[in-house]
Design a protein around this motif. Structure first.
Motif, PDB file in Angstrom:
ATOM      1  N   ARG A   1      -2.325   4.166   9.529  1.00  0.00           N
ATOM      2  CA  ARG A   1      -3.163   3.166  10.205  1.00  0.00           C
ATOM      3  C   ARG A   1      -2.816   1.745   9.765  1.00  0.00           C
ATOM      4  N   ARG A   2      -2.651   1.526   8.458  1.00  0.00           N
ATOM      5  CA  ARG A   2      -2.340   0.175   7.978  1.00  0.00           C
ATOM      6  C   ARG A   2      -1.021  -0.321   8.564  1.00  0.00           C
ATOM      7  N   ALA A   3      -0.052   0.550   8.651  1.00  0.00           N
ATOM      8  CA  ALA A   3       1.240   0.151   9.205  1.00  0.00           C
ATOM      9  C   ALA A   3       1.103  -0.226  10.675  1.00  0.00           C
ATOM     10  N   ARG A   4       0.370   0.573  11.423  1.00  0.00           N
ATOM     11  CA  ARG A   4       0.197   0.271  12.849  1.00  0.00           C
ATOM     12  C   ARG A   4      -0.537  -1.052  13.055  1.00  0.00           C
ATOM     13  N   VAL A   5      -1.563  -1.287  12.237  1.00  0.00           N
ATOM     14  CA  VAL A   5      -2.320  -2.539  12.334  1.00  0.00           C
ATOM     15  C   VAL A   5      -1.422  -3.728  11.972  1.00  0.00           C
ATOM     16  N   ALA A   6      -0.664  -3.584  10.885  1.00  0.00           N
ATOM     17  CA  ALA A   6       0.223  -4.670  10.437  1.00  0.00           C
ATOM     18  C   ALA A   6       1.307  -4.954  11.470  1.00  0.00           C
ATOM     19  N   LEU A   7       1.835  -3.915  12.091  1.00  0.00           N
ATOM     20  CA  LEU A   7       2.875  -4.134  13.093  1.00  0.00           C
ATOM     21  C   LEU A   7       2.344  -4.883  14.314  1.00  0.00           C
ATOM     22  N   LYS A   8       1.055  -4.773  14.562  1.00  0.00           N
ATOM     23  CA  LYS A   8       0.432  -5.536  15.647  1.00  0.00           C
ATOM     24  C   LYS A   8       0.189  -6.982  15.226  1.00  0.00           C
ATOM     25  N   GLY A   9       0.387  -7.267  13.921  1.00  0.00           N
ATOM     26  CA  GLY A   9       0.159  -8.612  13.414  1.00  0.00           C
ATOM     27  C   GLY A   9      -1.256  -8.872  12.996  1.00  0.00           C
ATOM     28  N   GLU A  10      -2.038  -7.797  12.860  1.00  0.00           N
ATOM     29  CA  GLU A  10      -3.439  -7.947  12.476  1.00  0.00           C
ATOM     30  C   GLU A  10      -3.578  -7.662  10.982  1.00  0.00           C
ATOM     31  N   ASP A  11      -4.513  -8.339  10.343  1.00  0.00           N
ATOM     32  CA  ASP A  11      -4.748  -8.160   8.923  1.00  0.00           C
ATOM     33  C   ASP A  11      -5.586  -6.902   8.708  1.00  0.00           C
TER      34      ASP A  11
ATOM     35  N   PRO B   1      -5.131   8.029  -0.763  1.00  0.00           N
ATOM     36  CA  PRO B   1      -5.305   7.167   0.402  1.00  0.00           C
ATOM     37  C   PRO B   1      -4.217   7.277   1.472  1.00  0.00           C
ATOM     38  N   VAL B   2      -2.958   7.497   1.088  1.00  0.00           N
ATOM     39  CA  VAL B   2      -1.901   7.538   2.098  1.00  0.00           C
ATOM     40  C   VAL B   2      -2.155   8.655   3.099  1.00  0.00           C
ATOM     41  N   ASP B   3      -2.572   9.819   2.600  1.00  0.00           N
ATOM     42  CA  ASP B   3      -2.843  10.924   3.514  1.00  0.00           C
ATOM     43  C   ASP B   3      -4.053  10.641   4.394  1.00  0.00           C
ATOM     44  N   GLU B   4      -5.027   9.973   3.828  1.00  0.00           N
ATOM     45  CA  GLU B   4      -6.221   9.647   4.603  1.00  0.00           C
ATOM     46  C   GLU B   4      -5.943   8.529   5.608  1.00  0.00           C
ATOM     47  N   ASP B   5      -4.998   7.682   5.280  1.00  0.00           N
ATOM     48  CA  ASP B   5      -4.656   6.525   6.115  1.00  0.00           C
ATOM     49  C   ASP B   5      -3.883   6.928   7.369  1.00  0.00           C
ATOM     50  N   ASN B   6      -3.008   7.926   7.253  1.00  0.00           N
ATOM     51  CA  ASN B   6      -2.195   8.418   8.374  1.00  0.00           C
ATOM     52  C   ASN B   6      -1.436   7.311   9.106  1.00  0.00           C
TER      53      ASN B   6
ATOM     54  N   PHE C   1       0.841  -1.201   0.000  1.00  0.00           N
ATOM     55  CA  PHE C   1       0.000   0.000   0.000  1.00  0.00           C
ATOM     56  C   PHE C   1       0.876   1.252   0.000  1.00  0.00           C
ATOM     57  N   TYR C   2       1.872   1.292   0.871  1.00  0.00           N
ATOM     58  CA  TYR C   2       2.727   2.476   0.965  1.00  0.00           C
ATOM     59  C   TYR C   2       3.720   2.569  -0.192  1.00  0.00           C
ATOM     60  N   ALA C   3       4.037   1.445  -0.812  1.00  0.00           N
ATOM     61  CA  ALA C   3       4.973   1.449  -1.935  1.00  0.00           C
ATOM     62  C   ALA C   3       4.315   1.829  -3.253  1.00  0.00           C
ATOM     63  N   ASP C   4       2.997   1.709  -3.333  1.00  0.00           N
ATOM     64  CA  ASP C   4       2.273   1.986  -4.569  1.00  0.00           C
ATOM     65  C   ASP C   4       2.293   3.483  -4.866  1.00  0.00           C
ATOM     66  N   GLU C   5       2.968   3.849  -5.936  1.00  0.00           N
ATOM     67  CA  GLU C   5       3.116   5.268  -6.297  1.00  0.00           C
ATOM     68  C   GLU C   5       1.784   5.957  -6.545  1.00  0.00           C
ATOM     69  N   LYS C   6       0.767   5.201  -6.957  1.00  0.00           N
ATOM     70  CA  LYS C   6      -0.552   5.801  -7.198  1.00  0.00           C
ATOM     71  C   LYS C   6      -1.130   6.386  -5.910  1.00  0.00           C
TER      72      LYS C   6
END
Length: 92
Positions: free
Chosen positions: A79-89, A72-77, A52-57
């Motif tokens: 969140r996906r990284a924090r969730v993934a680091l917790k090990g959650e999908d 989406p990256v700005d809207e995400d702030n 998600f973060y690597a996608d240039e779009k």
């Protein structure tokens, strides 16, 4: 760090020490497969967040909106990284 990963690390280190000391070690197939499956699942979760973060779009600005970011990256702030680091999908 995920408690299950910590347990896998400790078991791995103990096994390496035992092997270095020349001790015989016996494992059941389940004892080997289960941690590997868990780690592969965690890799998939983290890969999805990284993709998600690597996608240039996801970094293109909306030129018509005064160059304001509308992606989406700005809207995400993060969140996906924090969730993934917790090990959650992220299921996204």
């Amino acid at each position: 760090m995920d408690k299950k990963i910590q347990k896998i690390r400790k078991t791995h280190e103990a096994t390496k020490r035992s092997l270095a000391e020349g001790r015989n070690i016996a494992f059941t197939a389940e004892a080997i497969i289960e941690p590997i499956e868990y780690l592969l699942q965690q890799i998939d979760i983290k890969d999805k967040a990284l993709e998600f973060y690597a996608d240039e779009k996801n970094y293109m600005a909306n030129v018509l909106a005064s160059w304001g970011p509308t992606i989406p990256v700005d809207e995400d702030n993060g969140r996906r990284a924090r969730v993934a680091l917790k090990g959650e999908d992220t299921n996204e």
